[in-house]
Design a protein around this motif. Structure first.
Motif, PDB file in Angstrom:
ATOM      1  N   SER A  98      -3.000 -11.677   7.661  1.00 37.60           N
ATOM      2  CA  SER A  98      -2.897 -12.959   6.947  1.00 37.60           C
ATOM      3  C   SER A  98      -3.127 -14.136   7.894  1.00 37.60           C
ATOM      4  N   LEU A  99      -2.620 -14.040   9.108  1.00 36.66           N
ATOM      5  CA  LEU A  99      -2.839 -15.112  10.071  1.00 36.66           C
ATOM      6  C   LEU A  99      -4.302 -15.183  10.505  1.00 36.66           C
ATOM      7  N   SER A 100      -4.961 -14.048  10.597  1.00 38.35           N
ATOM      8  CA  SER A 100      -6.382 -14.077  10.965  1.00 38.35           C
ATOM      9  C   SER A 100      -7.223 -14.727   9.881  1.00 38.35           C
ATOM     10  N   TRP A 101      -6.838 -14.576   8.614  1.00 35.93           N
ATOM     11  CA  TRP A 101      -7.579 -15.238   7.534  1.00 35.93           C
ATOM     12  C   TRP A 101      -7.345 -16.747   7.556  1.00 35.93           C
ATOM     13  N   VAL A 102      -6.175 -17.176   7.973  1.00 34.37           N
ATOM     14  CA  VAL A 102      -5.931 -18.611   8.111  1.00 34.37           C
ATOM     15  C   VAL A 102      -6.847 -19.184   9.185  1.00 34.37           C
ATOM     16  N   TRP A 103      -6.964 -18.497  10.326  1.00 34.67           N
ATOM     17  CA  TRP A 103      -7.822 -18.983  11.407  1.00 34.67           C
ATOM     18  C   TRP A 103      -9.300 -18.930  11.003  1.00 34.67           C
TER      19      TRP A 103
END
Length: 94
Positions: A10-15
């Motif tokens: 999920s954090l990689s999709w934010v970035w």
């Protein structure tokens, strides 16, 4: 383990979304570093939350990094590992 993987994805999709919206790679790097460092340093990765002052402890309790760390690395105890205590006693005399 599944919670840690879900958090990372999920954090990689934010970035990734942020990278698509910004103009230069340097700007993306600056923003991600500005977000990531406080999240990692103001968490329970390096210190036991019970030893922190009130406002910082409240931030650590709300920090999204705290919960995957607690579930993955400290499921049965909240204090530091013994080797960390021994190392600190050897080098700092505590």
């Amino acid at each position: 383990m599944l919670l840690l993987v879900a958090f990372s994805v999920s954090l990689s999709w934010v970035w990734t979304t942020l990278a698509l919206l910004m103009r230069s790679p340097g700007a993306v790097l600056g923003v991600t570093q500005a977000v990531r460092y406080p999240l990692s340093f103001f968490s329970n990765i390096f210190v036991v939350p019970a030893t922190l002052p009130g406002p910082l402890r409240a931030f650590v309790d709300l920090n999204p990094v705290t919960h995957p760390v607690m579930r993955r690395f400290l499921p049965e105890r909240v204090r530091r590992p013994e080797w960390v205590d021994r190392l600190m006693a050897e080098y700092f005399g505590d």
